[in-house]
Design an enzyme around this catalytic site. Structure first.
Site, PDB file in Angstrom:
ATOM      1  CG  PHE A 142     -29.715 -22.290   3.609  1.00 59.54           C
ATOM      2  CD1 PHE A 142     -31.065 -22.464   3.878  1.00 59.54           C
ATOM      3  CD2 PHE A 142     -28.831 -22.231   4.692  1.00 59.54           C
ATOM      4  CE1 PHE A 142     -31.521 -22.579   5.187  1.00 59.54           C
ATOM      5  CE2 PHE A 142     -29.282 -22.335   5.988  1.00 59.54           C
ATOM      6  CZ  PHE A 142     -30.632 -22.517   6.244  1.00 59.54           C
TER       7      PHE A 142
ATOM      8  CE  LYS B 259     -20.725 -19.983  -3.122  1.00 59.98           C
ATOM      9  NZ  LYS B 259     -21.804 -20.967  -2.970  1.00 59.98           N
TER      10      LYS B 259
ATOM     11  CD  GLU C 126     -22.944 -24.989  -0.665  1.00 60.20           C
ATOM     12  OE1 GLU C 126     -23.195 -23.786  -0.854  1.00 60.20           O
ATOM     13  OE2 GLU C 126     -22.143 -25.388   0.208  1.00 60.20           O
TER      14      GLU C 126
ATOM     15  CB  SER D 132     -22.402 -18.960   9.382  1.00 60.35           C
ATOM     16  OG  SER D 132     -21.330 -19.401   8.590  1.00 60.35           O
TER      17      SER D 132
ATOM     18  CB  CYS E  70     -30.179 -13.245   9.323  1.00 61.15           C
ATOM     19  SG  CYS E  70     -30.985 -12.056   8.259  1.00 61.15           S
TER      20      CYS E  70
ATOM     21  CD  GLU F  19     -27.234 -17.675  13.257  1.00 59.91           C
ATOM     22  OE1 GLU F  19     -26.164 -18.070  12.776  1.00 59.91           O
ATOM     23  OE2 GLU F  19     -27.953 -16.822  12.714  1.00 59.91           O
TER      24      GLU F  19
HETATM   25  P1  NAD Z   1     -22.896 -20.369   5.383  1.00 61.45           P
HETATM   26  O1  NAD Z   1     -21.953 -19.442   6.037  1.00 61.45           O
HETATM   27  O2  NAD Z   1     -22.747 -21.819   5.621  1.00 61.45           O
HETATM   28  O3  NAD Z   1     -22.834 -20.187   3.776  1.00 61.45           O
HETATM   29  C1  NAD Z   1     -22.925 -18.925   3.171  1.00 61.45           C
HETATM   30  C2  NAD Z   1     -22.157 -18.953   1.856  1.00 61.45           C
HETATM   31  O4  NAD Z   1     -20.787 -19.238   2.114  1.00 61.45           O
HETATM   32  C3  NAD Z   1     -22.651 -20.023   0.889  1.00 61.45           C
HETATM   33  O5  NAD Z   1     -22.655 -19.497  -0.407  1.00 61.45           O
HETATM   34  C4  NAD Z   1     -21.628 -21.134   1.051  1.00 61.45           C
HETATM   35  O6  NAD Z   1     -21.447 -21.881  -0.128  1.00 61.45           O
HETATM   36  C5  NAD Z   1     -20.368 -20.390   1.413  1.00 61.45           C
HETATM   37  N1  NAD Z   1     -19.503 -21.170   2.307  1.00 61.45           N
HETATM   38  C6  NAD Z   1     -19.881 -22.106   3.228  1.00 61.45           C
HETATM   39  N2  NAD Z   1     -18.810 -22.601   3.871  1.00 61.45           N
HETATM   40  C7  NAD Z   1     -17.725 -21.978   3.357  1.00 61.45           C
HETATM   41  C8  NAD Z   1     -16.320 -22.062   3.629  1.00 61.45           C
HETATM   42  N3  NAD Z   1     -15.825 -22.897   4.546  1.00 61.45           N
HETATM   43  N4  NAD Z   1     -15.483 -21.286   2.915  1.00 61.45           N
HETATM   44  C9  NAD Z   1     -15.962 -20.442   1.985  1.00 61.45           C
HETATM   45  N5  NAD Z   1     -17.289 -20.317   1.684  1.00 61.45           N
HETATM   46  C10 NAD Z   1     -18.154 -21.075   2.365  1.00 61.45           C
HETATM   47  O7  NAD Z   1     -24.371 -19.870   5.759  1.00 61.45           O
HETATM   48  P2  NAD Z   1     -25.760 -20.574   5.438  1.00 61.45           P
HETATM   49  O8  NAD Z   1     -25.904 -21.777   6.303  1.00 61.45           O
HETATM   50  O9  NAD Z   1     -25.950 -20.710   3.974  1.00 61.45           O
HETATM   51  O10 NAD Z   1     -26.780 -19.438   5.917  1.00 61.45           O
HETATM   52  C11 NAD Z   1     -27.186 -19.288   7.241  1.00 61.45           C
HETATM   53  C12 NAD Z   1     -26.367 -18.236   7.951  1.00 61.45           C
HETATM   54  O11 NAD Z   1     -26.458 -17.008   7.271  1.00 61.45           O
HETATM   55  C13 NAD Z   1     -26.878 -17.953   9.361  1.00 61.45           C
HETATM   56  O12 NAD Z   1     -25.774 -17.818  10.217  1.00 61.45           O
HETATM   57  C14 NAD Z   1     -27.626 -16.644   9.217  1.00 61.45           C
HETATM   58  O13 NAD Z   1     -27.731 -15.864  10.380  1.00 61.45           O
HETATM   59  C15 NAD Z   1     -26.793 -15.973   8.194  1.00 61.45           C
HETATM   60  N6  NAD Z   1     -27.533 -14.914   7.533  1.00 61.45           N
HETATM   61  C16 NAD Z   1     -27.245 -13.637   7.898  1.00 61.45           C
HETATM   62  C17 NAD Z   1     -27.946 -12.596   7.327  1.00 61.45           C
HETATM   63  C18 NAD Z   1     -27.645 -11.185   7.712  1.00 61.45           C
HETATM   64  O14 NAD Z   1     -28.199 -10.299   7.110  1.00 61.45           O
HETATM   65  N7  NAD Z   1     -26.794 -10.918   8.678  1.00 61.45           N
HETATM   66  C19 NAD Z   1     -28.944 -12.862   6.378  1.00 61.45           C
HETATM   67  C20 NAD Z   1     -29.200 -14.177   6.024  1.00 61.45           C
HETATM   68  C21 NAD Z   1     -28.483 -15.208   6.619  1.00 61.45           C
END
Ligand code: NAD
Length: 498
Positions: free
Chosen positions: A151, A175, A178, A228, A283, A383
């Site tokens: 997000f 994708k 959401e 994450s 991040c 985090e």
């Molecule tokens: P998230 O892991 O909750 O979601 C990321 C994606 O995975 C979304 O598209 C979501 O729909 C999907 N997703 C969520 N739960 C899922 C599941 N159980 N099974 C399959 N798919 C699932 O992350 P977020 O809250 O959207 O974003 C924040 C996180 O992203 C933080 O941990 C941040 O550090 C990380 N991030 C990392 C970088 C990097 O470059 N390393 C960059 C941006 C964000």
């Protein structure tokens, strides 16, 4: 008034089917549901993949000259519409408008990099490796590539991947998160306007159901994931098991090491910018400041002074810091502030119940500063992904370095010092993927590659730059001989270069 509908984009058009699962999309600055987003089931994912697969043969055979023209056109359109895109980001994510514009600009850098694809895809050629034999290498597209994004950067993170995937001749199924699904659809409309053939860029909206179908779909060659750490690991393990190429970028805990000789005003500015920009939902945010004594007191005071001037409010109305993305996430971050107090850290600035410029019903949490944080506290180990900065005091460079290297995350880090030798030693010794020297958010420019170490990345390849070109292509080596009157006749021995 019922909220508007946000849906998928498949084969060059918005999807017209009926969805039986949806999610609410909020405006975090008001707390209102602004739209409902369709959640894809497996059949919708299959439809998108089939459209991408059908488009793949023609697209991979489209000349580099034509692909480049479309990329240039896309670059011009995004540049002309960046305010529109930034407003859509602010509306659903909450980050302030200038920050959203910055995100689009950094994403555009990758598009500009991908515009150089004719040069980037050049292979090698060796004439006469053996008598009458030439060898050359080419790189070819993988096929259909999936991108699953978080997000916090609804435009920039997808733009780390799809410009390169498309430039190298692949087709894409994106994708997005959401929580903020609209920017992906705007991007799809820009591609259409730029002349990209239908089916090359598709968007499926949704949650775990769509992700799981992507992971098992036999026609998807690669998955680029950012999110994450637990989900990144899940994507890596299940995607590789299904035979796909995977780059899965995870979470972070980025440290800023401040040596006693540093310019403390520069360091305090940097800590505030990198700690509270985008409400800490980056991040590459700095969430742990490691102060090498005796500068702790002075640095904490300088940071707290600067924080007292930050205005928290609606990101579209000129505030410095916007709301958090959802009320659930706000409550989770606030619970870490409670935990920090309970665990004995010194709460210097408390962001709970902040003064707000905007609607009271928004998902607010003000900037928060803890001092005297220990490495066993959850505010340090986890985090938090919110506007919470922890100061850990150490006695020496070595103690600070050891702390950073012992953390399970290794995304970004920064050192603040005026000692070039110390900075050089740090860049060599620290086990983190992206290093800033007097630079707090060292996001590499597009022609270098972005990625962390340890639990911040699963896979072998970092995003964009030459690693991105490699990720989205497969190498092939051709050994060729054109008939010449002096061929050598039958020889069953292993071919040797002569
Ligand atoms: P998230 O892991 O909750 O979601 C990321 C994606 O995975 C979304 O598209 C979501 O729909 C999907 N997703 C969520 N739960 C899922 C599941 N159980 N099974 C399959 N798919 C699932 O992350 P977020 O809250 O959207 O974003 C924040 C996180 O992203 C933080 O941990 C941040 O550090 C990380 N991030 C990392 C970088 C990097 O470059 N390393 C960059 C941006 C964000």
């Amino acid at each position: 008034m019922s909220p508007s509908r946000i849906t998928h984009y498949i084969n060059g058009a918005l999807w017209s089917g009926d969805s039986n699962r949806h999610g609410d999309v909020y405006n975090p600055a008001t707390g209102e549901v602004r739209a409902r987003v369709d959640f894809a089931n497996s059949a919708v994912v299959d439809e998108a993949v089939s459209s991408a697969k059908k488009a793949a043969t023609e697209w991979r055979n489209t000349s580099l000259a034509k692909r480049t023209q479309i990329l240039f056109a896309f670059r011009e359109i995004v540049n002309a519409r960046k305010e529109e895109l930034a407003k859509a980001i602010t509306l659903e994510h909450g980050k302030v408008l200038s920050d959203a514009l910055g995100e689009v600009t950094r994403g555009l850098e990758v598009v500009e990099f991908a515009c150089g694809i004719p040069h980037l895809l050049k292979g090698g050629f060796s004439e006469g490796v053996s008598t009458g034999i030439d060898v050359y290498s080419i790189r070819q597209p993988l096929g259909v590539d999936a991108i699953i994004s978080p997000f916090n950067f609804p435009a920039m993170v997808p733009m780390w991947f799809f410009p390169i995937a498309i430039a190298t001749g692949n087709t894409v199924v994106l994708k997005p998160s959401e929580k903020d699904p609209t920017p992906a659809l705007l991007i799809a409309s820009y591609w259409k306007e730029a002349g990209l053939p239908d089916g090359v860029f598709n968007v499926v909206q949704g949650d775990k159901v769509a992700v799981d179908r992507i992971l098992e779909h036999p026609d998807i060659s690669s998955v680029s994931f950012v999110g994450s750490t637990p989900i990144a690991k899940y994507i890596y393990e299940n995607g590789t098991k299904a035979g796909k190429r995977i780059q899965a970028l995870g979470g972070a805990k980025n440290h800023m090491l401040v040596l006693p000789d540093a310019d403390l005003d520069l360091a305090a500015d940097a800590a505030v910018n990198a700690g509270f920009g985008s409400a800490g939902e980056r991040c590459m945010a700095i969430s742990a400041l490691v102060a090498v004594e005796p500068i702790g007191d002075e640095l904490v005071k300088k940071i707290a002074d600067r924080m007292s001037k930050l205005r928290t409010g609606d990101g579209s109305a000129g505030a410095d810091m916007g709301p958090l993305v959802t009320s659930i996430h706000r409550d989770k971050v606030a619970s870490y502030v409670d935990a920090g107090e309970r665990e004995g850290a010194t709460l210097v600035v408390d962001g709970r119940n902040p003064k707000i410029e905007g609607a009271a019903s928004g998902f607010w949490l003000g900037p928060t500063l803890f001092d005297h944080v220990r490495s066993d506290m959850t505010i340090y180990t986890d985090e938090i992904f919110g506007p919470v900065l922890s100061v850990i005091r150490v006695k020496s460079y070595e103690e600070g370095l050891n702390l950073i290297n012992s953390h399970r995350y290794g995304n970004g880090t920064a050192i603040f010092t005026n000692d070039g030798g110390a900075a050089r030693r740090f860049q060599n010794e620290v086990t983190v993927g992206m290093i800033g020297i007097n630079v707090p958010i060292p996001v590499p420019t597009a022609y270098y590659s972005f990625g962390g170490w340890k639990s911040s990345l699963f896979g072998d390849t970092h995003a964009h730059g030459t690693e991105g070109i490699h990720f989205f292509t497969r190498g092939k080596v051709v050994t060729s001989r054109w008939l010449d009157p002096s061929h050598g006749g039958i020889n069953l021995g292993f071919p040797q270069n002569r």
